[in-house]
Design an enzyme around this catalytic site. Sequence first.
Site, PDB file in Angstrom:
ATOM      1  N   HIS A 195      31.184 -33.586 -13.842  1.00 22.99           N
ATOM      2  CA  HIS A 195      30.946 -34.811 -14.617  1.00 22.99           C
ATOM      3  C   HIS A 195      31.892 -34.898 -15.811  1.00 22.99           C
ATOM      4  O   HIS A 195      32.015 -33.959 -16.589  1.00 22.99           O
ATOM      5  CB  HIS A 195      29.487 -34.816 -15.081  1.00 22.99           C
ATOM      6  CG  HIS A 195      29.001 -36.135 -15.564  1.00 22.99           C
ATOM      7  ND1 HIS A 195      28.757 -36.409 -16.877  1.00 22.99           N
ATOM      8  CD2 HIS A 195      28.713 -37.276 -14.897  1.00 22.99           C
ATOM      9  CE1 HIS A 195      28.325 -37.647 -17.013  1.00 22.99           C
ATOM     10  NE2 HIS A 195      28.287 -38.202 -15.821  1.00 22.99           N
TER      11      HIS A 195
ATOM     12  N   PHE B 129      16.895 -32.179 -15.700  1.00 19.52           N
ATOM     13  CA  PHE B 129      17.153 -33.423 -16.434  1.00 19.52           C
ATOM     14  C   PHE B 129      18.279 -34.223 -15.770  1.00 19.52           C
ATOM     15  O   PHE B 129      19.168 -33.652 -15.138  1.00 19.52           O
ATOM     16  CB  PHE B 129      17.527 -33.121 -17.887  1.00 19.52           C
ATOM     17  CG  PHE B 129      18.793 -32.315 -18.047  1.00 19.52           C
ATOM     18  CD1 PHE B 129      19.991 -32.925 -18.379  1.00 19.52           C
ATOM     19  CD2 PHE B 129      18.785 -30.941 -17.858  1.00 19.52           C
ATOM     20  CE1 PHE B 129      21.155 -32.178 -18.519  1.00 19.52           C
ATOM     21  CE2 PHE B 129      19.938 -30.188 -17.992  1.00 19.52           C
ATOM     22  CZ  PHE B 129      21.122 -30.811 -18.318  1.00 19.52           C
ATOM     23  N   PRO B 130      18.256 -35.554 -15.893  1.00 23.24           N
ATOM     24  CA  PRO B 130      19.307 -36.388 -15.306  1.00 23.24           C
ATOM     25  C   PRO B 130      20.670 -36.129 -15.942  1.00 23.24           C
ATOM     26  O   PRO B 130      20.767 -35.764 -17.113  1.00 23.24           O
ATOM     27  CB  PRO B 130      18.840 -37.817 -15.611  1.00 23.24           C
ATOM     28  CG  PRO B 130      17.376 -37.696 -15.861  1.00 23.24           C
ATOM     29  CD  PRO B 130      17.182 -36.354 -16.492  1.00 23.24           C
ATOM     30  N   CYS B 131      21.709 -36.314 -15.160  1.00 21.60           N
ATOM     31  CA  CYS B 131      23.087 -36.135 -15.634  1.00 21.60           C
ATOM     32  C   CYS B 131      23.545 -37.439 -16.264  1.00 21.60           C
ATOM     33  O   CYS B 131      23.606 -38.465 -15.601  1.00 21.60           O
ATOM     34  CB  CYS B 131      23.980 -35.761 -14.443  1.00 21.60           C
ATOM     35  SG  CYS B 131      25.705 -35.520 -14.844  1.00 21.60           S
ATOM     36  N   GLN B 132      23.855 -37.425 -17.546  1.00 22.68           N
ATOM     37  CA  GLN B 132      24.270 -38.635 -18.251  1.00 22.68           C
ATOM     38  C   GLN B 132      25.548 -38.382 -19.055  1.00 22.68           C
ATOM     39  O   GLN B 132      25.836 -37.260 -19.457  1.00 22.68           O
ATOM     40  CB  GLN B 132      23.159 -39.087 -19.224  1.00 22.68           C
ATOM     41  CG  GLN B 132      21.853 -39.458 -18.532  1.00 22.68           C
ATOM     42  CD  GLN B 132      20.729 -39.588 -19.537  1.00 22.68           C
ATOM     43  OE1 GLN B 132      20.293 -38.607 -20.129  1.00 22.68           O
ATOM     44  NE2 GLN B 132      20.248 -40.796 -19.737  1.00 22.68           N
TER      45      GLN B 132
END
Length: 384
Positions: free
Chosen positions: A122, A73-76
């Site tokens: 992040h 999944f994308p890092c948000q």
Amino acid sequence: MYKTIDLFAGIGGIRRGFELTNQFETVLAAEIDKYACETYTHLYGDDPYNDVTTDEFKQKVANTDYDVLLGGFPCQAFSIAGKKEGFIDKTRGTLFFDIADILKHTKPKAFLLENVEGLLRHKKGDTFDTILKVLVKELNYTVVGVRENEIAPGGIEFNPRDFLVNSKDFGLPQNRPRVYIIGFNKDRYHSLTETIFMKELPKKRLEEPIYKDLNDLLEFNAEKEYYLASGYLQTLKNHKSRHKDKGNGYGYIVVNEPGIETPVSNALLATGGSGKERNLVYDPQDGIGGSLVKGKQTPLNDEGIRMMTPREWGKLQGFINYAFMKDGVDHFSFPPKLSKAQQYKQFGNSVTIPVIEVLAREIGQTLDALESKLSINSKEEILS
């Protein structure tokens, strides 16, 4: 045979790695990129076009009998504010929230999540910390590499480096560290998860390397179209020189230049040109330097420097010459007329299949052990 769902499926690299173990079969997939869906359908015969964020898809998952959730999944960014309902509330509006929502309502036996190395840094580690707290404290999964400790902040302890696995240690000459999060359902297995033998992620492939080094993988004497124009190469040199004068290490890299004993590539990237520029190769051959090629504004360079081909990227990810081999024949192919730009993007966006295969094997063995113990315990309860 354990049944899997393949979220954020791309072109099915995670799926293929699991299927290579002969312990897993895919029963549902989700991907929204048009061209990735075309390749996925071409390879597996299944149309994966589904949107993970929709109630319609989540209901489809709820109606599907499956055992293991898979997804990269994308890092948000997560919200700092929000209601004080728990860690999962901070993840609303992100794709991780949708994964957590599916896990919460369908409670599979296990999951594997994949992400880039940057996830660990992040928001100074807050994002990764929140993800683990959601999985362990709110969804009640035993996560490999996480120790529950009520004295620790948030009730868990972990070393972020324990979640990193690098493709170069799995038989392929690509320096590609990635984050993998694996969990087992504590509601189902209870204290059995405390005795599972998968206490840490496997960090290497035990079999012989698939390639000795990058030169063993490269297909030399490539077509002219892959060689850099002399003007473009000079631009790259000027750019690198400017950054070097500032003390930066930015710029192009020839990953197999003479003198490197066991060359490996840098991580392949899906976006922009830097994934190619940081992975230029030395492939000198007669008749290249000074040649004119349609679409290039200046003659080709005379230093033998070119980009890797899409096929070489496919080999570095284990799609070509590995994951689709049968009886000595490679059955991997792209759909007809898929552009080279899309081929680069799809390989760069994917996972390294031999890495997934090793992780999948460990997950399968762990599930076998847990299910066996669960069955024995259930029989003992009936007899007592």
